[in-house]
Design a protein around this motif. Structure first.
Motif, PDB file in Angstrom:
ATOM      1  N   ASN A   3       0.754  -0.993   0.069  1.00 59.73           N
ATOM      2  CA  ASN A   3      -0.077  -0.111   0.006  1.00 59.73           C
ATOM      3  C   ASN A   3       0.795   1.284  -0.093  1.00 59.73           C
ATOM      4  OD1 ASN A   3      -2.829   0.693   0.012  1.00 59.73           O
ATOM      5  ND2 ASN A   3      -2.909  -1.671   1.023  1.00 59.73           N
ATOM      6  N   SER A   4       0.438   2.361  -0.923  1.00 57.01           N
ATOM      7  CA  SER A   4       1.016   3.315  -0.701  1.00 57.01           C
ATOM      8  C   SER A   4       1.183   4.190   0.582  1.00 57.01           C
ATOM      9  CB  SER A   4       0.661   4.476  -1.877  1.00 57.01           C
ATOM     10  OG  SER A   4      -0.505   5.041  -1.270  1.00 57.01           O
ATOM     11  N   SER A  23     -13.051   2.008 -15.865  1.00 54.63           N
ATOM     12  CA  SER A  23     -12.132   2.690 -15.471  1.00 54.63           C
ATOM     13  C   SER A  23     -12.795   3.506 -14.219  1.00 54.63           C
ATOM     14  CB  SER A  23     -11.678   4.026 -16.294  1.00 54.63           C
ATOM     15  OG  SER A  23     -10.750   3.028 -17.498  1.00 54.63           O
ATOM     16  N   ARG A  24     -11.956   3.753 -13.339  1.00 54.53           N
ATOM     17  CA  ARG A  24     -12.547   4.331 -12.056  1.00 54.53           C
ATOM     18  C   ARG A  24     -11.860   5.318 -11.671  1.00 54.53           C
ATOM     19  NH1 ARG A  24     -12.656  -0.940 -12.156  1.00 54.53           N
ATOM     20  NH2 ARG A  24     -14.624  -2.142 -11.203  1.00 54.53           N
ATOM     21  N   HIS A  25     -12.419   6.746 -11.403  1.00 51.58           N
ATOM     22  CA  HIS A  25     -11.560   7.836 -10.918  1.00 51.58           C
ATOM     23  C   HIS A  25     -12.116   8.259  -9.330  1.00 51.58           C
ATOM     24  CE1 HIS A  25     -10.698   8.992 -14.713  1.00 51.58           C
ATOM     25  NE2 HIS A  25     -11.788   8.862 -15.088  1.00 51.58           N
ATOM     26  N   GLU A 266      -5.446  19.192 -14.224  1.00 49.93           N
ATOM     27  CA  GLU A 266      -5.116  18.030 -13.423  1.00 49.93           C
ATOM     28  C   GLU A 266      -6.328  17.717 -12.192  1.00 49.93           C
ATOM     29  OE1 GLU A 266      -2.708  15.845 -12.882  1.00 49.93           O
ATOM     30  OE2 GLU A 266      -1.608  16.787 -14.579  1.00 49.93           O
ATOM     31  N   LYS A 283     -11.480  17.282  -6.382  1.00 54.85           N
ATOM     32  CA  LYS A 283     -10.245  17.083  -7.000  1.00 54.85           C
ATOM     33  C   LYS A 283     -10.314  15.590  -7.267  1.00 54.85           C
ATOM     34  CE  LYS A 283      -5.698  16.377  -7.721  1.00 54.85           C
ATOM     35  NZ  LYS A 283      -4.843  16.971  -8.689  1.00 54.85           N
ATOM     36  N   ASP A 285      -8.342  12.684  -8.240  1.00 57.08           N
ATOM     37  CA  ASP A 285      -6.916  12.255  -7.694  1.00 57.08           C
ATOM     38  C   ASP A 285      -6.118  12.111  -8.956  1.00 57.08           C
ATOM     39  OD1 ASP A 285      -7.999  11.993  -5.040  1.00 57.08           O
ATOM     40  OD2 ASP A 285      -7.422   9.900  -4.811  1.00 57.08           O
ATOM     41  N   ASP A 286      -6.364  11.489  -9.896  1.00 59.71           N
ATOM     42  CA  ASP A 286      -5.645  11.156 -10.894  1.00 59.71           C
ATOM     43  C   ASP A 286      -5.390  12.176 -11.959  1.00 59.71           C
ATOM     44  OD1 ASP A 286      -7.707  11.098 -13.282  1.00 59.71           O
ATOM     45  OD2 ASP A 286      -8.393   9.318 -11.770  1.00 59.71           O
ATOM     46  N   ARG A 290     -12.272  14.551 -17.288  1.00 63.74           N
ATOM     47  CA  ARG A 290     -13.558  14.024 -17.449  1.00 63.74           C
ATOM     48  C   ARG A 290     -14.087  13.486 -16.191  1.00 63.74           C
ATOM     49  NH1 ARG A 290     -12.327   7.709 -20.033  1.00 63.74           N
ATOM     50  NH2 ARG A 290     -11.299   6.963 -18.084  1.00 63.74           N
TER      51      ARG A 290
ATOM     52  N   ASN B   9      -7.138   0.193  -6.537  1.00 60.63           N
ATOM     53  CA  ASN B   9      -6.010  -0.535  -6.281  1.00 60.63           C
ATOM     54  C   ASN B   9      -4.884   0.422  -5.629  1.00 60.63           C
ATOM     55  OD1 ASN B   9      -6.417  -3.176  -7.405  1.00 60.63           O
ATOM     56  ND2 ASN B   9      -6.666  -2.366  -9.401  1.00 60.63           N
ATOM     57  N   PRO B  10      -3.858  -0.253  -5.320  1.00 59.10           N
ATOM     58  CA  PRO B  10      -2.740   1.031  -4.495  1.00 59.10           C
ATOM     59  C   PRO B  10      -2.355   1.968  -5.334  1.00 59.10           C
ATOM     60  CG  PRO B  10      -1.958  -1.158  -4.754  1.00 59.10           C
ATOM     61  CD  PRO B  10      -3.468  -1.410  -5.241  1.00 59.10           C
ATOM     62  N   VAL B  11      -1.859   3.077  -5.095  1.00 61.66           N
ATOM     63  CA  VAL B  11      -1.425   4.290  -5.877  1.00 61.66           C
ATOM     64  C   VAL B  11      -0.090   3.556  -6.265  1.00 61.66           C
ATOM     65  CG1 VAL B  11      -0.400   6.507  -5.642  1.00 61.66           C
ATOM     66  CG2 VAL B  11      -2.372   5.879  -4.535  1.00 61.66           C
ATOM     67  N   VAL B  15       2.548  12.145  -9.648  1.00 60.13           N
ATOM     68  CA  VAL B  15       2.572  13.133 -10.363  1.00 60.13           C
ATOM     69  C   VAL B  15       2.979  14.394  -9.293  1.00 60.13           C
ATOM     70  CG1 VAL B  15       1.915  14.718 -12.224  1.00 60.13           C
ATOM     71  CG2 VAL B  15       0.968  12.403 -12.196  1.00 60.13           C
ATOM     72  N   SER B  23      -0.907  14.854  -8.503  1.00 52.71           N
ATOM     73  CA  SER B  23      -1.948  13.520  -8.760  1.00 52.71           C
ATOM     74  C   SER B  23      -1.496  12.293  -8.479  1.00 52.71           C
ATOM     75  CB  SER B  23      -2.221  13.965 -10.275  1.00 52.71           C
ATOM     76  OG  SER B  23      -2.757  15.345 -10.282  1.00 52.71           O
ATOM     77  N   ARG B  24      -2.354  11.360  -8.403  1.00 48.26           N
ATOM     78  CA  ARG B  24      -1.909  10.041  -8.197  1.00 48.26           C
ATOM     79  C   ARG B  24      -2.731   9.090  -8.956  1.00 48.26           C
ATOM     80  NH1 ARG B  24      -2.199  13.116  -3.989  1.00 48.26           N
ATOM     81  NH2 ARG B  24      -0.578  12.826  -2.297  1.00 48.26           N
ATOM     82  N   HIS B  25      -1.958   8.132  -9.459  1.00 49.05           N
ATOM     83  CA  HIS B  25      -2.524   6.823 -10.498  1.00 49.05           C
ATOM     84  C   HIS B  25      -2.753   5.740  -9.736  1.00 49.05           C
ATOM     85  CE1 HIS B  25      -3.107   9.289 -13.824  1.00 49.05           C
ATOM     86  NE2 HIS B  25      -1.824  10.022 -13.747  1.00 49.05           N
ATOM     87  N   CYS B  26      -3.712   4.949  -9.660  1.00 51.13           N
ATOM     88  CA  CYS B  26      -3.836   3.677  -8.913  1.00 51.13           C
ATOM     89  C   CYS B  26      -3.697   2.755 -10.031  1.00 51.13           C
ATOM     90  CB  CYS B  26      -5.233   3.635  -8.029  1.00 51.13           C
ATOM     91  SG  CYS B  26      -5.336   4.615  -6.570  1.00 51.13           S
ATOM     92  N   CYS B 284      -3.795   0.985 -15.461  1.00 44.84           N
ATOM     93  CA  CYS B 284      -4.050   2.194 -14.582  1.00 44.84           C
ATOM     94  C   CYS B 284      -5.640   2.235 -14.582  1.00 44.84           C
ATOM     95  CB  CYS B 284      -3.389   3.303 -15.548  1.00 44.84           C
ATOM     96  SG  CYS B 284      -3.419   4.861 -14.612  1.00 44.84           S
ATOM     97  N   ASP B 285      -6.245   2.047 -13.295  1.00 41.76           N
ATOM     98  CA  ASP B 285      -7.332   2.287 -12.773  1.00 41.76           C
ATOM     99  C   ASP B 285      -8.271   3.306 -13.340  1.00 41.76           C
ATOM    100  OD1 ASP B 285      -6.756   0.216 -11.008  1.00 41.76           O
ATOM    101  OD2 ASP B 285      -7.499   1.174  -9.226  1.00 41.76           O
ATOM    102  N   ASP B 286      -7.610   4.495 -13.560  1.00 44.01           N
ATOM    103  CA  ASP B 286      -8.504   5.507 -14.127  1.00 44.01           C
ATOM    104  C   ASP B 286      -8.479   5.968 -15.593  1.00 44.01           C
ATOM    105  OD1 ASP B 286      -6.088   7.373 -15.005  1.00 44.01           O
ATOM    106  OD2 ASP B 286      -5.592   6.846 -12.703  1.00 44.01           O
ATOM    107  N   GLY B 287      -7.618   4.803 -16.294  1.00 43.11           N
ATOM    108  CA  GLY B 287      -7.550   4.955 -17.665  1.00 43.11           C
ATOM    109  C   GLY B 287      -6.482   5.834 -18.292  1.00 43.11           C
ATOM    110  N   ARG B 290      -0.579   8.168 -19.391  1.00 45.70           N
ATOM    111  CA  ARG B 290       0.681   8.344 -18.713  1.00 45.70           C
ATOM    112  C   ARG B 290       0.897   7.544 -17.538  1.00 45.70           C
ATOM    113  NH1 ARG B 290      -0.729  14.211 -15.766  1.00 45.70           N
ATOM    114  NH2 ARG B 290      -2.006  13.263 -13.979  1.00 45.70           N
TER     115      ARG B 290
END
Lengths: 344, 344
Positions: A3-4, A23-25, A266, A283, A285-286, A290, B9-11, B15, B23-26, B284-287, B290
């Protein structure tokens, strides 16, 4: 499963394809009233967030308060453009250049950098006509026109106006601190896409700030008046805040003066419902625009309540259909349960 | 704080801007060997994921196995283009059209839809020359050329070749099931951007599939030979798999035949290290593309190990610098601790 250090915020938006969530935001939401009280919070709303372009309406305060906007005879369109992340359509570019011209400046005064228009149709038309992008096509060129006009009106050398420490950026920082109530210290400072300083502040402070901006509450008479003019200008001229088919333009056109919205890079979104005295900040997160668009539309709809026809329109925006290159419906986006269960 | 039904999922990717994580990508990562054994798993690798364009190399199997590629005299460039999500640069478009021409077909045979080139420079040049985008500019036009050539070679009517149930799509589905070992049932089927069926499968199955594709293990002699030709063609002609400055092109150019990589829409990435018999799949969960690019580059670097010069090059790609419109360094991207601590 590792985990982060910092856990993700809850999933707020789902992107579907066929019967599957593709996909999930994740994200966070803060809604505050003009007294500074929390109305709704989802996720970590104390984490520092760069507001980026979502606070252009606050950054435009010195432009109006200094008397620059009036001195050059600017109306609602120019004030709206000073708060814009525009799509680089011909009307946006022409208005930005006309603002500079009134202040006796040309496009070379800009320090925001050039890029092809955000809207692909505008890029194609510009290229077809043999044109090339200039700084006036930069999505921030209206805000920078505001900075430059403020310099000219106040007799400040505009060279280096984007730099930390320049009088215009100091005035912007002072306005940001006063409206959001959050300290804007150098260690929280980053450089924005258009080269000006941007300061990370909690989502809570952004929501409180937009409640104050939309109501004038706690800002003092002069600042409250300028804030009211800025919010009214954006709601009256939503095309000049964004552009064709853009979320801010569509939402404020639907709102007919009842809601203010402003996107930032962002995945940041700020908004206000002046009649309710509410400020909203989200915000994604990613960093996905959209995701933030669905979040803010869903939150606005939920706050307005089911009996309000505007809520139904906004809820539709929060559930867009996704189509492929042949126009076939392939999926959609929708608020996830963590958002819908909180809003009902 | 409300929580969604399905946890994030974990980060895996951060970014940064200034000193702050903006920003964070899971995401999730699966690495399997050609025996089907897990080498590394992060996050939920059993959740069904639409592989989208990341499996074009598997979807190209019928094109090679049927003898179509040989019958029309195609070499590595054409096979690479059949596996491509290309940028619509003139070389890509010309090669796609030349493939159709050899099969006696024109651009009108395409059923993938048209869009302006993915690469903005290509869009600008096309518009400057008075051109308009056709289906050959679609990033999937090489794959569709493969489908059309397969139809022509096998004497199958190509009309409706994108539809679920068409013999070419049935052959693709059979190849996908055989290579990934996952059932491709109708309830897991969605429609892709280029209108063909796409089936959601676990990330585990994709990783296993690419280990098999890169080694031939368990595929049978004919299929193994075709798989080997396809992987070799992509590694030999990486420009035709993606385009100028694209991640797949850059990584496979660096790899000089040692790594295969392929991006897909919505943050999917598949890869293989043939010499190690490993298949890799990330989502990458959010699609975000990058996010997936940093994930796959970091995973490949970690698997190769610190003593390998290629790992250092890939690690650089996993830590890109972000610059603004004036070229000023404003931040960067990097693998998050959940990724780095697993890879070392």
């Amino acid at each position: 499963m590792a985990n982060s250090v910092r856990a993700a915020n809850p999933v707020l938006v789902e992107v579907t394809r066929g019967k599957i969530v593709e996909s999930r935001h994740c994200g966070a939401v803060a809604v505050f009233d003009a007294e500074g009280k929390a109305v709704l919070e989802i996720g970590d709303t104390q984490r520092p967030v760069f507001p980026r372009s979502a606070v252009k309406a606050i950054q435009a305060l010195p432009f109006v308060e200094s008397g620059a906007a009036d001195a050059f005879g600017f109306g609602e369109r120019e004030i709206a453009l000073a708060c814009a992340s525009h799509s680089g359509e011909p009307e946006h570019v022409a208005l930005a250049l006309s603002m500079l011209e009134r202040a006796g400046l040309g496009e070379e005064a800009y320090e925001c950098g050039a890029h092809w228009p955000t809207r692909q149709e505008a890029t194609v038309k510009l290229a077809q006509g043999g044109g090339a992008p200039g700084a006036a096509h930069n999505n921030c060129s209206g805000k920078h026109a505001g900075f430059l006009c403020t310099c000219r009106h106040m007799g400040i050398d505009h060279k280096g106006y984007v730099a930390l420490g320049h009088p215009v950026q100091e005035a912007v920082r002072e306005a940001m601190e006063a409206v959001t109530g959050a300290a804007h210290s150098t260690d929280l400072c980053g450089t924005d896409g258009c080269s000006i300083p941007t300061y990370a502040v909690p989502l809570q402070s952004l929501a409180r700030g937009f409640a104050r901006l939309a109501t004038g509450n706690g800002l003092g008479r002069e600042r409250a008046r300028a804030a009211g003019r800025i919010i009214a200008a954006c709601m009256a001229e939503p095309f000049f805040v964004a552009g064709t088919k853009r979320a801010d333009t569509v939402m404020m056109q639907m709102g007919k003066g009842r809601i203010f919205t402003k996107t930032g890079a962002e995945g940041v979104y700020c908004a206000a419902i002046p009649e309710r005295g509410l400020g909203i900040a989200v915000k994604c997160d990613d960093g996905a625009g959209r995701g933030a668009e669905v979040m803010v539309a869903a939150v606005l709809a939920g706050l307005l309540g089911k009996d309000d026809p505007l809520a139904a329109e906004l809820d539709g925006l929060a559930r867009p259909t996704l189509r492929n290159w042949r126009g076939i419906e392939v999926g959609g986006m929708r608020p996830a349960v963590a958002l819908t269960e909180t809003m009902t």
